[in-house]
Design a protein around this motif. Structure first.
Motif, PDB file in Angstrom:
ATOM      1  N   ASP A 116      43.331  27.122  36.667  1.00 48.86           N
ATOM      2  CA  ASP A 116      44.115  26.183  37.457  1.00 48.86           C
ATOM      3  C   ASP A 116      45.095  26.976  38.319  1.00 48.86           C
ATOM      4  O   ASP A 116      46.065  27.528  37.813  1.00 48.86           O
ATOM      5  CB  ASP A 116      44.867  25.230  36.529  1.00 48.86           C
ATOM      6  CG  ASP A 116      45.715  24.269  37.339  1.00 48.86           C
ATOM      7  OD1 ASP A 116      45.404  24.086  38.527  1.00 48.86           O
ATOM      8  OD2 ASP A 116      46.691  23.717  36.800  1.00 48.86           O
ATOM      9  N   HIS A 117      44.840  27.036  39.640  1.00 47.40           N
ATOM     10  CA  HIS A 117      45.726  27.813  40.507  1.00 47.40           C
ATOM     11  C   HIS A 117      46.344  26.936  41.587  1.00 47.40           C
ATOM     12  O   HIS A 117      46.698  27.436  42.655  1.00 47.40           O
ATOM     13  CB  HIS A 117      44.953  28.964  41.164  1.00 47.40           C
ATOM     14  CG  HIS A 117      44.423  29.957  40.176  1.00 47.40           C
ATOM     15  ND1 HIS A 117      45.170  31.007  39.708  1.00 47.40           N
ATOM     16  CD2 HIS A 117      43.231  30.043  39.549  1.00 47.40           C
ATOM     17  CE1 HIS A 117      44.447  31.705  38.841  1.00 47.40           C
ATOM     18  NE2 HIS A 117      43.267  31.136  38.717  1.00 47.40           N
ATOM     19  N   THR A 118      46.476  25.632  41.314  1.00 41.76           N
ATOM     20  CA  THR A 118      47.011  24.763  42.370  1.00 41.76           C
ATOM     21  C   THR A 118      48.452  25.175  42.667  1.00 41.76           C
ATOM     22  O   THR A 118      49.240  25.437  41.756  1.00 41.76           O
ATOM     23  CB  THR A 118      46.991  23.289  41.926  1.00 41.76           C
ATOM     24  OG1 THR A 118      47.324  23.254  40.544  1.00 41.76           O
ATOM     25  CG2 THR A 118      45.619  22.696  42.129  1.00 41.76           C
ATOM     26  N   CYS A 147      40.725  31.527  32.961  1.00 46.76           N
ATOM     27  CA  CYS A 147      39.892  30.344  33.139  1.00 46.76           C
ATOM     28  C   CYS A 147      39.628  29.716  31.767  1.00 46.76           C
ATOM     29  O   CYS A 147      39.949  30.292  30.738  1.00 46.76           O
ATOM     30  CB  CYS A 147      38.584  30.728  33.814  1.00 46.76           C
ATOM     31  SG  CYS A 147      37.478  31.626  32.720  1.00 46.76           S
ATOM     32  N   ARG A 148      38.970  28.557  31.801  1.00 47.04           N
ATOM     33  CA  ARG A 148      38.764  27.827  30.541  1.00 47.04           C
ATOM     34  C   ARG A 148      38.021  28.671  29.519  1.00 47.04           C
ATOM     35  O   ARG A 148      38.302  28.619  28.336  1.00 47.04           O
ATOM     36  CB  ARG A 148      37.987  26.540  30.826  1.00 47.04           C
ATOM     37  CG  ARG A 148      38.791  25.496  31.568  1.00 47.04           C
ATOM     38  CD  ARG A 148      38.136  24.137  31.459  1.00 47.04           C
ATOM     39  NE  ARG A 148      36.962  24.031  32.326  1.00 47.04           N
ATOM     40  CZ  ARG A 148      37.035  23.710  33.619  1.00 47.04           C
ATOM     41  NH1 ARG A 148      38.200  23.486  34.168  1.00 47.04           N
ATOM     42  NH2 ARG A 148      35.947  23.630  34.353  1.00 47.04           N
TER      43      ARG A 148
END
Length: 1848
Positions: A116-118, A147-148
């Motif tokens: 998640d890099h929002t 990452c997941r």
């Protein structure tokens, strides 16, 4: 032989059997069997390309099961928590600065998209050297960014590996690896004896084996563990890799390996110690000696280290003999497979496969440590191989690919630093590398210099070969723990300083004085790059760790060694006190190290400056070279170095350029500021003017001689000196500004020069240049600061077609308060940028009403100085400067030559700086002591404030004999007051800067030598006088015009001079009253010209000193009495005249321009009038007036005006282009979406083009071909569109114009051979000329009158007209031209878009093509009008329309074909013919039923085939008759949509209406009739009920039926109205959309006059006018349909339900975020060649994915994009290049780059995705692109076209 029997058996069962044997407790027989088998399978004497061995290995590893299953099983035990995916160059990866700990962090696309890099600061990049994914490695990135998949610590829940699973692997793989090593040993030959090709061949053969190893590493953690064990196990290596005695082959290989080691220079020190250092002068030797001596403990360090081989390498460099004497075998022993594999990897110059394999293993922790140590151990060897390599670029990338993975990890780097002396290795290797290219320095004392510098011309520097090593060094210095070790290790620092000194003074420039240099060397690139990368970046890296008080000691150490090395340097170049003339080097890294560490010490560590500074003498030396650079910059800009070529300018620019400035000019200026603050100010100022060579200019005499400068160089040099002095005294970057203030100042100065895009600002603002310094570009402070100082201007699209980016522009208050011209001057690379900033500033002042004239650079208050640097203020308060200021003010006021506004501006700036920074009072007590030394008495003290009002009476000057001063002087003897004159002479002030500097220098030397306890001052002066004094002698000693000494009467003070200048500038005598200065209006003075500046200074002086105030009042008072008429002195007169002359010239120019503009305007008006003869003429001429008046045309080439005649026809300039825009229309108004996943698709079958093709094919199956070709139009795809700019020319003029273009060599972007040209008037692109028909314009006059004839008569007339054969055109120029245009039209499109008939090229085919051209142009005009005629009016397109001319040309051509009267559709439209029984023998197919025919096509055919010009009443008649057919078609199509019940109901209800009086105008009656007729015989309605229900689900009401009928007929009405508008010039009335039908119908005369609305509610049926009984006629038409027996009901249905409605054409709908497109397409395989294209592209019209420039999809020398553009857009293609985010347009044989429709958050394009920021769709731009596509204006709007030679 057991092995032989095994080899013969099946591999799978053998493997299973062996595995079982090995699993027993007693496995000796199994082991023996396996070894024997492997001996024969993995025999290295077999050729490497043999795949048999690999197959055996796979089966053996799997132990009896399939290899794939085995892989799966092993993967299930994968316990790796790291991703570790390795990629090679050009791979697309991501970097997130928010998540990264190390700046080298990178993620593969999969890990990035799954994390998640929002809102993070990330970018996408194309890997240069390759890399590996860091996901899961918490040493390199924060865990929040994992990452997941890698967020879960997978290690915990994975079962342990069963022993037997990898048992075979452990047995087989060691043998496999040995086999590879044997091959590598065997294949290696020394590079000098072999070619690179041989090595490549060996590698080529090993590809399958290494790929197999790579596959194994991808099986996950379990397999990697096995491999690590094998690779690092020393025992296995011993057993397997030494030459086994019995095997001759292996023995031979082993010898090869030894010789390879030996040739690599990895030999004990003894053998090499005797060789001298390669190419190094005595300096290098001594330096290395010193280095070796400085670290006595190093050999001890090495002995502890087991890899004794590193001793060999290091000693090679050190040149000092080793105490230890290891035997050769020990030194060279590689202890495990890993070490030897790396050795061969290096030897073979890092083959990509090997690199990838070695990196793939890194997720295994044990391996990582072992590999890193091995890598360090081979470091020197890597460097040597790199230096020898021919492919050093590729090799560099591969080295960094590996090292960045190892050294970015702080833990690991620290470990290796401690265990393997990583730092020592690196520094020594770098030193060794640079030693290979040293030369003697020629700086200063050429003969005796002992200093050596690197030679920038060597390949090593030119090709940046050192880059990988330096990059590693910078990388490890970014780790605090490693940097601290470096700073604590003094011997290393000494070595490093000696390394830096190799760059000190490199690339020396010598000024060419006689002729231009023959060959301009470009070595300066290399020099600047080397200093930045090898010196500055490591320096920034170290400084990063010296930012807190605790690290003071480090700074002190570095500063100490810097000074020591500088001392050595001054000594080596033989520097005493004067720099050598005419040479300059821009490279002083030692000075800059010293400066930057000083700056940080004071700013961050709270150290006192004085404890770090050397004595005065050393400071005087230190300041010389940086000052020399500043003076040289000025010389370069004054064109004194022109003979050195352009490259010297390049150096001057690079030195101040944003990437270099804060490692070069900033430290230099800071160092000079430090020197100025600590040295005597008089000495400093006089040195400065002397360096700038303007000493001779600073005299009060009006003439002087300058030995050093030509007169045109004096002014720029003086400006340079003063500007530099201002920068020196006002710049505060290192003197107390906080980081935020610096950033703000930098930003403001860049924005003031020009509006900037976000990315260029980021690039232009010098951030801390070390990328790993933690100051990240784009950090939040940057954004906050930007929004504080600038406004964002959103990207706009200019109509001319140039696309703007989003720009930032300074806020108003920034201009008002923060614009700092000094900072701008410092930061401009080009001088024009300073001017640009001033222009913008002036524009702002004008706009905001502050000042309208030409403003002067504003004065800006400065941040206070840091206490350590207070001494800098003394510069402004020293007599020398005050004398210079006084002299310059005097010279300017007396109008001496070579003075300029800029000089005055800078002088005033200096005065103001002095007033604003008063000298510290506490220093005053030492004042008197200095006073005594001061022989001159120009000024009493040093304070500027008190010196301002000091009056100077007489000055003694040396002047040449010719000077005016000499003549004026009367000899004292004749003079009455001789005595007073003598007195004056004694008082007169003499001043020589040079003498001043000498004296001060002497004092300083005496003081320092006195302090050092030497014997008095005598020695100093003695030493001084030995030098020839000629340098100090004044020029022209024995020359005829020897200088005479004269005394000038001055009687002025600085204040009085200022006031005099004030009058001069303002042009008024009593311009100034003392009272005005008292007003506290600071704002009034902030902006303005010189007058304002002087007022501001006087106000400040008056406010700060009463004495000054009094003086000002007195001077003003003196001036106010009426002045003597002194004004008209010749000089003034001259200036006045000049002004007047200028003013007059300006007025003249204005007048001329105005006249020219009005001419142009009238010309344009006439030109525009000609453009539409039809419309205008029709309106101007009354009906009865001269109906026969001819239209006159202007020829834009010869300028004559006249009618178009048969002999000399005139033509319209037109562009013909094939177009498929109409064909791409769909039914729905919603654009199709671009597919971005495998599920989404685009179906082309529903487009207009496809539908029409299907329809024509269907008709041709059942009906007569010639009839089919008149029942439809083609040209939906590949139709010819004609457009004009409206200008006309004689066709013979045009031909000669084309000839001249053909002979013109400078061809623009078009091809004359293809008939292309640009309109001679408006330069619009064109390729043909459309002849204008002689005679009138539109059909005016009688033809307009409404006829009283009844319908039947008109129908008969029309029929006769059709039968009348056309008059065959006579041969004339006009007819020839018409034929040639027809040929042009045919050549415009491709053959396949013209031939639709059975026999290509038949007249029928030609006929179809011709009338379709007319149809295409009408339809396109409709599209351009928005799809309907609601807007009415002659829209913009009509002004430029050429439809009238086009119709005449087509009609002329079509008269060649007469329609056979037997088949003339007109009779079938207007007569009830007896049904002919088809003859049994007549096997010809039937004609196309009327109901299936396309009505608009019929209209165009009739109009074109009837004799021209056609009367309007006949046209109306045609429309009326055809409307009835269209209406019946509408009803038939509607009836099909009903459900059977509804159909029954409407049939019965309509039947009742049939007998009413008005039945023929009632749709119910007609509907019921059509339904019953079509149900007869083989009913049409029997088709599947499902299909029908699909067609319509709604229930029909009378309103919806009426609406649907109107919609069906509207397209026909629109087309007819448009045609009528063009043929007869009728107006198109505008109307609301719901009334369009009735308005068009009445305009076409379909509504009888009596029935014009408003009467009873309007229905479409009221427009019907039947010539014969409607029901009979309809029955006849329906019978034609039901009579066709062969057709299936469904096919009849498809032909009946033709829907003429199409939505406007659209390009595909694109996703908002570009990443969606990029991720899906950049890895997608091409459908044609199944490879992933290098340059993928997408067609934005239909979504096809193509290879740009791909040779794979080339057909008949056409690349795929060009082919597709022909197929999809009839030679117009719009392609989005996936990897560049830009759009290219292909038009015929040309292409252009259109730009990008995707912009980043700051409104910028990112061509080639260089920045990799997220991009978003810019709707406006996309609309513009679509608009240009639909309106066919690509050729006109885009300017940069080039030929593509079918290669796209």
């Amino acid at each position: 032989m057991m092995a032989a029997s095994l080899l013969r058996r099946d591999k799978k069962s053998t493997a299973a059997h062996l595995k079982a044997d090995l699993n027993r407790t007693d496995n000796s027989s199994g082991v023996r069997q396996l070894q024997e088998l492997l001996d024969s399978v993995l025999n290295p004497e077999k050729p490497a390309g043999d795949t048999e061995a690999l197959d055996w290995c796979k089966y053996l590893l799997a132990g009896g099961e399939g290899f794939e299953e085995f892989c799966k099983t092993v993967r299930s035990y994968d316990n790796a928590t790291l991703c570790g995916l390795v990629w090679t160059a050009n791979f697309v990866a991501y970097r997130c600065r928010t998540c990264g700990i190390s700046p080298c962090m990178s993620l593969c696309a999969e890990c990035f998209n799954n994390g998640d890099h929002t809102g993070h600061d990330f970018n996408m990049f194309r890997s240069q050297a390759g890399g590996a994914c860091d996901c899961g490695d918490s040493n390199v990135m924060r865990e929040s960014g994992f990452c997941r998949r890698h967020r879960l610590k997978t290690g915990e829940n994975i079962p342990s590996v069963p022993r037997d699973l990898l048992l075979m692997s452990e047995m087989v793989l060691p043998r496999f690896i040995v086999c590879i090593i044997q091959y590598l040993r065997d294949g290696y030959t020394e590079p000098d004896s072999s070619t690179e090709r041989d090595l490549q061949k060996v590698l080529q053969q090993l590809v399958p084996q290494i790929s197999f190893l790579e596959e194994l590493t991808k099986m996950g953690g379990a397999m990697r563990t096995v491999l690590t064990k094998i690779l690092t196990n020393q025992q296995t290596f011993k057993d397997l890799s030494m030459g086994q005695e019995e095997n001759v082959y292996a023995k031979k290989n082993y010898d090869k390996y030894l010789s390879a080691l030996k040739s690599s220079g990895l030999v004990p020190a003894e053998e090499k110690a005797t060789e001298p250092a390669a190419g190094a002068g005595p300096g290098a030797l001594s330096l290395l000696g010193a280095a070796a001596a400085a670290s006595p403990d190093e050999s001890a360090k090495e002995e502890e280290q087991d890899g004794g081989q590193s001793v060999g390498k290091r000693k090679r460099v050190k040149l000092s003999s080793s105490t230890k004497d290891p035997s050769i075998m020990d030194t060279l022993k590689h202890k495990c497979f890993l070490e030897e594999l790396l050795f061969w990897t290096i030897k073979y110059e890092f083959p990509q496969k090997m690199v990838t394999f070695l990196l793939n293993m890194l997720p295994d922790q044990d391996y990582k440590i072992a590999f890193t140590k091995t890598f360090v151990q081979h470091y020197a060897f890597i460097m040597k191989t790199l230096m020898k390599s021919h492919e050093s670029d590729t090799m560099s990338n591969r080295i960094v690919h590996i090292s960045v993975q190892l050294f970015s990890n702080e833990e690991l780097a620290r470990h290796v630093t401690e265990e393997c002396q990583l730092l020592d290795v690196m520094v020594t290797v770098l030193l060794y590398m640079m030693e290979s290219c040293l030369i003697k320095s020629e700086l200063q004392d050429e003969e005796n210099s002992r200093h050596v510098v690197v030679n920038c011309g060597e390949a090593l520097l030119k090709n940046n070969t050192y880059w990988p090593l330096v990059s590693d060094f910078i990388n490890i210095l970014s780790h605090q723990s490693v940097a601290k070790r470096f700073l604590e290790d003094h011997s290393l620092l000494v070595l490093w300083m000696s390394f830096v000194s190799f760059f000190q003074g490199m690339n020396l420039n010598k000024r060419e004085l006689n002729e231009h240099v023959e060959f301009e060397s470009q070595t300066y690139y290399a020099a600047f790059a080397a200093e930045l990368e090898a010196c500055a970046q490591p320096m920034w890296g170290l400084i990063t760790h010296c930012k807190v008080k605790e690290t003071q000691e480090y700074t002190k150490t570095v500063v100490r060694y810097c000074l020591e090395t500088l001392e050595l340097w001054f000594d080596a170049i033989g520097f005493v006190d004067e720099p050598a003339p005419n040479q300059v080097t821009f490279h002083l890294p030692l000075h800059r190290y010293y400066a930057m560490f000083l700056s940080k010490a004071v700013k961050c560590q709270g150290l006192d400056l004085d404890c770090l500074l050397p004595d005065q003498e050393m400071l005087m030396k230190i300041m010389v070279h940086p000052l020399q650079i500043q003076a040289s910059l000025s010389e370069i800009h004054s064109n004194m170095w022109v003979r050195n070529g352009l490259q010297i300018k390049g150096q001057a620019m690079t030195y101040v350029q944003s990437h270099f400035c804060n490692s070069m000019i900033d430290p230099d200026i800071f160092l000079l500021q430090v020197c100025a603050s600590r040295l005597d100010p008089d000495y400093f100022i006089s040195s400065l003017f002397e360096r700038f060579k303007v000493v001779d200019l600073l005299t009060m005499a009006s003439q002087h001689q300058n030995a050093l400068l030509d007169s045109e160089q004096e002014r720029p040099m003086l400006e340079g000196a003063l500007t530099f002095l201002v920068i020196l005294s006002s710049l505060r970057i290192h003197l107390g500004m906080a980081d935020d203030e610096i950033l703000r100042a930098e930003m403001v100065s860049q924005l003031c020069m020009n509006d900037r895009t976000h990315s260029s600002l980021l690039d232009l603002i010098p951030e801390n240049p070390n990328p790993k310094s933690g100051i990240v570009p784009g950090s939040c402070s940057f954004e906050e600061m930007l929004s504080a100082v600038a406004d964002f201007k959103a990207p706009v699209f200019e109509p001319g077609g140039s696309m703007q980016q989003g720009m930032y522009t300074p806020k108003a208050e920034v201009w008002e308060k923060e614009f700092d011209p000094i900072m701008v001057i410092l930061r401009t690379v080009y001088r024009r940028d300073v001017q640009s900033a001033m222009d913008r500033y002036a524009a702002f002042l004008k706009q905001s009403g502050i000042h309208s004239g030409n403003p002067w650079p504003p004065y800006k208050e400065r941040t206070p100085l840091h206490p350590c640097y207070r001494g800098l203020v003394k510069l402004l308060h020293c007599k020398t400067l005050h004398i210079v200021i006084f002299t310059l003010l005097y010279k300017i006021s007396m109008d001496h030559q070579n003075m300029s506004e800029h000089v005055l501006c800078m002088v005033l700036y200096l005065i103001e700086l002095g007033l604003d920074n008063p000298v510290q009072e506490e220093k005053e007590e030492e004042g008197p002591r200095i006073e005594e030394h001061c022989q001159d008495s120009w000024f009493p003290g040093t304070s500027l404030l008190s010196n301002l009002h000091h009056v100077i009476n007489f000055v003694r000057v040396k002047v040449p004999e010719t000077a005016p001063e000499v003549k004026k002087e009367t000899p004292p003897s004749t003079s009455s007051d001789a005595s007073t004159f003598g007195q004056n002479l004694r008082e007169a002030q003499v001043f020589s800067l040079v003498a001043e500097r000498r004296r001060k220098f002497q004092e300083i030397i005496n003081r320092s030598s006195g302090e050092a306890g030497q014997s008095g001052a005598g020695t100093g002066t003695g030493a001084r006088h030995k030098r020839p004094p000629s340098r100090w002698a004044l020029p022209g000693g024995g020359a005829p015009s020897s200088p005479a000494t004269e005394v000038l009467e001055v009687r002025k003070s600085m204040l009085s001079l200022l006031i005099k200048l004030h009058r001069k500038l303002s042009g008024r005598q009593n311009s100034l009253s003392a009272e005005r200065l008292d007003e506290p209006a600071a704002a009034r003075y902030a902006h303005g010209d010189g007058v304002t500046a002087i007022e501001r200074i006087l106000a400040k002086a008056a406010a700060r000193s009463r004495q000054s105030r009094r003086s000002i009042q007195e001077i003003c008072a003196e001036a106010s009495p009426p002045a003597p008429p002194k004004k008209s002195s010749p000089a003034d007169k001259k200036t006045m005249d000049k002004e007047e002359r200028r003013q007059k010239a300006r007025e003249r120019q204005q007048k001329l321009l105005a006249e020219f503009a009005s001419r142009q305007k009238s010309f344009m008006e006439t030109a525009m009038d000609v453009e539409s003869p039809e419309a205008d003429v029709a309106m101007d001429l009354g009906v009865a007036e001269v109906p026969e008046s001819e239209v006159l045309y202007d020829c834009v080439i010869c300028g004559q005006s006249g009618p178009s005649t048969d002999e000399r026809p005139t033509g319209l300039v037109v562009l013909l282009q094939a177009s498929s825009v109409l064909g791409h229309r769909c039914r729905s108004a919603q654009a199709k979406k671009l597919p971005t996943s495998d599920e989404e698709r685009i179906y082309p079958a529903d487009t207009c083009g496809a539908t029409h093709d299907v329809r024509l094919a269907l008709l041709q199956r059942f009906f007569k071909d010639s009839s089919c070709l008149q029942s439809v139009s083609i040209g939906w795809d590949g139709g010819v569109y004609v457009q004009t700019c409206g200008h006309t020319l004689h066709i013979d003029c045009h031909k000669s114009y084309m000839e001249s273009l053909r002979n013109d060599q400078v061809l623009q972007g078009f091809s004359v051979d293809k008939g292309e040209f640009t309109c001679p008037l408006c330069r619009q692109f064109a390729n043909s000329v459309l002849p204008c028909r002689p005679g009138r314009g539109t059909e005016t006059g009688a033809r307009h009158t409404h006829s009283s004839k009844n319908a039947a008569a008109l129908v008969r007339e029309v029929e006769e007209l059709q039968d009348r054969p056309g008059p065959f055109p006579t041969e004339s120029n006009l007819s020839k031209e018409m034929e040639s245009v027809i040929k042009d039209i045919k050549n415009t499109t491709q053959k396949k878009y013209m031939d639709y008939g059975r026999n290509p090229g038949s007249p029928d085919n030609d006929f179809l093509f011709m009338y379709s051209v007319a149809r295409t142009n009408l339809e396109l005009e409709l599209v351009h009008r928005g799809g309907d005629l609601c807007c009415g009016g002659a829209s913009a397109t009509a002004k430029r329309s050429c439809l009238n001319q086009l119709f005449h040309v087509l009609a002329m051509h079509m008269r060649l074909y007469s329609i056979d009267s037997a088949y003339n559709p007109w009779t079938r439209l207007t007569q009830i013919t007896p049904s002919r029984d088809p003859d049994p023998c007549d096997d010809e197919r039937p004609e196309v039923p009327m109901v299936f025919r396309d009505v608009p096509s019929l209209l165009i055919i009739f109009v074109l085939t009837m004799p021209q010009p056609l009367r309007k009443e006949h046209f109306t008649c045609l429309v009326k008759v055809l409307y009835t057919l269209q209406y019946v078609q509408a009803i038939a199509a509607l009836s099909v949509k009903f459900s059977p019940e509804e159909r029954q109901a409407w049939n019965t209800s309509g039947a009742l209406k049939k007998n009413t009086c008005n039945a023929e105008k009632s749709w119910e009656a007609l509907l019921s009739h059509v339904i019953s007729e079509l149900s007869k015989g083989k009913s049409v309605y029997e088709a599947d009920a499902e299909e029908v229900s699909m067609l319509s689900s709604s229930v029909w009401s009378p309103q919806s039926i009426e609406f649907s009928l109107q919609q069906f007929c509207l397209p026909f009405l629109r087309l007819s109205s448009l045609l009528q508008h063009h043929l007869y010039g009728d107006d198109l009335p505008g109307c609301p959309r719901e009334e369009e039908f009735s308005v068009l119908a009445s305009g076409l005369g379909l509504l009888p006059q009596s029935q014009q609305p408003p009467c009873s509610p309007f229905t479409s049926a009221r427009c019907l006018e039947w010539v014969v009984c409607p029901f009979e006629l309809t029955s006849q038409w329906c019978a034609e349909v039901t009579g066709v027996t062969e057709m299936q009901a469904e096919q009849t249905l498809t032909l009946l339900v033709q829907d003429p409605q199409w939505a406007a054409p659209h390009l595909l709908q694109l996703p908002d975020n570009y990443n969606t497109i990029f991720q899906y397409y950049h890895r997608k395989a091409c459908t044609a060649c199944n490879k992933v294209p290098k340059d993928p592209a997408l067609c934005l019209v239909c979504g096809t994915f193509v290879c740009l420039k791909g040779l794979c999809c080339k057909q008949h020398s056409y690349c795929e994009c060009v082919l597709h553009s022909q197929h999809c857009g009839a030679a117009t293609g719009i392609f989005l290049l996936i990897n560049a985010s830009v759009i290219i347009i292909i038009r015929g044989h040309r292409f252009c780059l259109w730009g990008s429709v995707y912009l980043d958050a700051h409104g910028e394009e990112d061509r080639d995705l260089r920045r990799g920021k997220p991009l978003f769709l810019c709707e406006e731009r996309y609309r513009v692109l679509e608009q240009q596509w639909v309106s066919h204006t690509f050729d006109h709007i885009n300017k940069r076209w080039g030929p593509h030679y079918n290669g796209l």
